[in-house]
Design an enzyme around this catalytic site. Structure first.
Site, PDB file in Angstrom:
ATOM      1  CB  SER A   1      91.536  43.222   9.925  1.00 36.66           C
ATOM      2  OG  SER A   1      91.173  43.530  11.249  1.00 36.66           O
ATOM      3  CG  ASP A   2      86.256  47.435  11.278  1.00 33.65           C
ATOM      4  OD1 ASP A   2      86.347  48.358  10.464  1.00 33.65           O
ATOM      5  OD2 ASP A   2      85.657  47.547  12.361  1.00 33.65           O
TER       6      ASP A   2
END
Length: 836
Positions: free
Chosen positions: A255-256
């Protein structure tokens, strides 16, 4: 009449074939448009100095050696070396993932292998100038730029089949082999019994219809489309139908950080002044929050510390929205929380001079006419900037008792707090002030030289806070056996990872790239955060995870994320902040940019797969029952090897079979799905143990149908038409009983929980109606070669058909006992509930 019926059968088969072909077409949007979107972004006009002349040229006409003039709001048309910078800042989040604009400088960066986000002497194509002005000497254009490099990666990254597609392809091959062998055997047996060629042909047609699951593509597509609609309501738009199921098997999520795990709203969380510390509540740009003392120290007037935050900033926060620099926004909101009305204060104390921020000296100063501490009019300079820069320019500090003290007495305190806040992953800003005599102050003079002999005021710790729901969602992912990693273009932020509950150590993208393939594979489960990543690092991470047997989901919003989004099993783009390139490369788009939506999508994917497996178990069991029925009829020459007419088979498949498939596919999922580990990437859709069990139950159904047919022909001598009708009714009831048993592999069909499966019970009702319709009306008799049955004949059919029900219930008793004796560590929640 017989010929007309055969022509009708042929036309119906052609129609069903066309229907399945159309339904199976790829209707999942445009073809790969990532590169096209990237090219669309490249249509930019810029001011160019060429041959001493200033002109405006489109990006495609700019060449290396041109000098491009940049101003705030411009999009950079090419890669280039900074040769002039006037407080130049460029937003590079779409390219590097760096959340804050990057101050640029003319001085060259020494190291040749400096990460992209740290090359402050360069500007890159398609990034945005957020502040100031500057000139760049063009070094690369088009495909030679960093964005062009990403475009090349997109073109070389191939789409891979989803796990469901691979499994269904394998299943289809298995069905074709089983059906082909069985058909050949059935025809050989019929020929051995001396059946005519016409009879053998009808046998082959009927057998082929029964042995091929004609409803499988329609039902699978329908279930996936239903799942897609449900996900869209949750805020997740899925572009490829079969990717819905892939979500359910996800075992790794990369995940960013910015905007997905965090709010993407810089927030002041701690204020430090000499001798005192304060914590600040409230997240984002809303001015609601409390400023609380740490350690119960006495109240003091904090207005002198808040004034620089309001006046030495240009950002405006209004109704939770920010216009301006995010870091300035955090300071302005803190001032508002402290009782300073920023708008009114700026009107009351307008600027008489200003020193803009510059990366060279890392501070900003504004000058205002106001009353000094002694009541006399002064020109007060307010400064904000990097703590080390302001401390170096300070000679005094304003202490907690509102007394001016020498900076030496508090210097170590400021430095230790600066270090402490930095270790927590906070961005630290400092504020200071200085008074000038209005008579001698020159607003047009060298203002930088005047920013000295400052009075240091405070440090402010600023962070992009985690989303409130992100921590719970990550915990839910961990309980489901999914490892979440934080991938960011920022510097390593272990404090945020710890707050979110992300497990594993942090490392930089360069360190990860330096690992050999064997080392990366061995260490991958220990890595939780990778910072300062490039597109190549992200793609390699996905490749390593796939080698480890993981099903990988990847989130992203920038151009730099596109290759990884395309490479992942599930690429997830941000709908709000995402670039067009990222959205085109991804298979799922989040309309709310929220990590919690991904976890809800995973849960829906697992529920969909669970129901899909119920349907496939039902479909395969029915398939084995049809095959064994026809094989048995051929072996024992029951009704010349044709137990059912072709249209009768189609009726069972496309009414009763479809109704029951909908009841299973859209029914309640098994409880506790998010407490189970993810499915393995190579897990078979039809393992041997399950196949044996389904063959056994299919055999029960075949024996029931053939037994009733044989009794009707040889025992009661009711004739072929009655025998076939009773065979169809028996097989239909056996199919309904089998569907009820398939709904849950452990719980009894007679349990109270069965009443909760309302959709399945409704579909069973429609299946009973379909069974009655094929036998009752006269026009149906003519179409399907059936006849009316007496009550006694109905009772015989139902009683014999229930054989599969009782056999399945006995098997479940032994399976529940086996589950009950399993150790608690290996019993899933759903199993425990069923046992109880």
């Amino acid at each position: 009449m017989k010929g007309c019926q055969q022509w009708g059968t042929a036309l119906l088969l052609v129609g069903l074939t066309i229907f399945n072909a159309l339904l199976g077409l790829n209707q999942e949007g445009k073809a790969e448009a990532s590169v096209a979107a990237l090219q669309k972004m490249m249509i930019v006009k810029s001011k160019v100095r060429r041959g001493g002349q200033m002109t405006e040229l489109p990006a495609e006409q700019i060449v290396p050696g041109d000098i491009v003039v940049l101003e705030a709001g411009d999009r950079v048309p090419a890669d280039g070396r900074i040769i002039r910078s006037a407080t130049l800042e460029i937003g590079e989040s779409a390219l590097t993932g760096e959340s804050a604009p990057v101050p640029k400088q003319v001085e060259p960066v020494d190291q040749a292998d400096t990460p992209l986000g740290d090359r402050v002497d360069m500007a890159y194509m398609n990034t945005e100038v957020t502040q100031g002005a500057g000139d760049i000497l063009v070094t690369a254009t088009g495909m030679a730029t960093e964005v062009g490099h990403i475009s090349g990666m997109l073109q070389t990254t191939k789409l891979e089949q989803t796990p469901l597609t691979k499994q269904l392809n394998t299943l289809t091959n298995q069905i074709v082999i089983i059906a082909g062998v069985s058909l050949a055997l059935s025809l050989a047996l019929g020929y051995a019994h001396g059946n005519s060629l016409e009879t053998l042909f009808l046998t082959g047609v009927a057998f082929a219809i029964s042995a091929i699951p004609t409803g499988l593509p329609a039902v699978v597509t329908f279930l996936l489309a239903t799942g897609t609609t449900a996900l869209a309501k949750e805020g997740a738009i899925v572009k490829r139908l079969r990717s819905v199921e892939t979500l359910g098997s996800t075992s790794a999520i990369n995940s960013d950080k910015t905007g997905t795990l965090t709010l993407n709203q810089m927030t002041a969380v701690e204020l430090v002044i000499p001798g005192q510390r304060y914590t600040i509540s409230g997240g984002g740009y809303a001015t609601v929050g409390q400023i609380s003392r740490v350690g119960g120290k006495p109240n003091i007037d904090l207005e002198p510390y808040f004034l620089p935050m309001a006046l030495a900033s240009d950002a405006v926060a209004r109704d939770g929205e920010l216009v301006g620099d995010p870091t300035e926004g955090a300071l302005v909101v803190l001032a508002d929380k402290g009782g300073i009305d920023t708008v009114t204060t700026r009107e009351e104390y307008p600027r008489v001079a200003e020193l803009p921020f510059d990366a060279a000296y890392k501070l900003m100063a504004t000058f205002h006419r106001m009353k000094g501490d002694d009541g006399r009019e002064v020109i007060r300079c307010f400064v904000k900037g990097a703590p080390d820069q302001l401390l170096a320019r300070s000679s005094h500090s304003l202490g907690a008792q509102q007394r001016i003290v020498p900076i030496d007495s508090v210097h170590s305190e400021f430095m230790s707090n600066n270090e402490r806040l930095g270790k927590q992953g906070l961005r630290v800003m400092a504020v200071a002030r200085r008074d000038f005599d209005p008579a001698s102050f020159d607003p047009s003079g060298d203002l930088l030289s005047e920013v000295s002999d400052l009075t240091m005021l405070a440090l402010v710790g600023i962070v992009d806070p985690p989303r409130p729901e992100a921590k719970a969602s990550i915990a839910k992912a961990h309980s489901a056996g999914i490892q979440v990693r934080m991938i960011t273009g920022d510097h390593a932020v272990t404090a945020i990872a710890e707050q979110l509950g992300i497990q594993g150590r942090a490392m930089t993208g360069a360190d990860f790239a330096a690992l050999s393939d064997e080392e990366a594979l061995r260490q991958i489960d220990e890595i939780g955060v990778i910072a300062r990543v490039t597109p190549e690092h992200k793609v390699r991470l996905i490749e390593v995870l796939k080698q480890a047997g993981k099903i990988v989901a990847m989130t992203g919003d920038g151009v730099n994320d596109a290759p990884a989004l395309k490479k992942a099993d599930i690429g997830v783009a941000m709908g709000i902040t995402g670039t067009d390139v990222a959205k085109e490369a991804a298979v799922m788009i989040l309309t709310d940019d929220n990590f919690a939506t991904i976890i809800r999508a995973v849960e829906n994917g697992r529920a969909l797969y669970d129901n899909l497996m119920k349907y496939i178990r039902f479909q395969m069991g029915s398939l084995f029952a049809f095959i064994l029925t026809f094989l048995g009829a051929a072996l024992f020459n029951v009704l010349a090897g044709i137990p059912f007419e072709p249209l009768q088979v189609l009726w069972i498949n496309f009414t009763i079979g479809i109704f029951l498939a909908i009841g299973l596919g859209l029914g309640n999922p098994t409880p506790g799905l998010m407490q189970r580990p993810p499915r393995k990437a190579g897990e078979q859709i039809l393992p041997m143990r399950l196949a044996v069990r389904l063959v056994a139950l299919g055999l029960m159904m075949a024996v029931s149908a053939l037994g009733v047919i044989q009794y009707a022909v040889a025992g009661a001598q009711w004739g072929d038409t009655v025998a076939r009708t009773m065979g169809v009714v028996t097989f239909s009831f056996a199919t309904i009983f089998f569907a009820l048993e398939t709904n849950d592999e452990l719980r009894s069909v007679f349990s109270r929980e069965m009443l909760a499966s309302r959709r399945l019970l409704q579909m069973c009702g429609w299946s009973l109606l379909a069974t009655f319709l094929i036998t009752a009306p006269d026009f149906m008799h003519k179409i399907f070669t059936t006849t009316d049955l007496t009550i006694g004949q109905w009772v015989i059919c139902i009683a014999v058909a229930s054989l599969v029900l009782w056999v399945a219930e006995i098997v479940k008793v032994f399976r529940r006992r086996a589950a009950k004796s399993t150790t608690p560590e290996t019993v899933t929640e759903s199993t425990a509930q069923m046992v109880a």
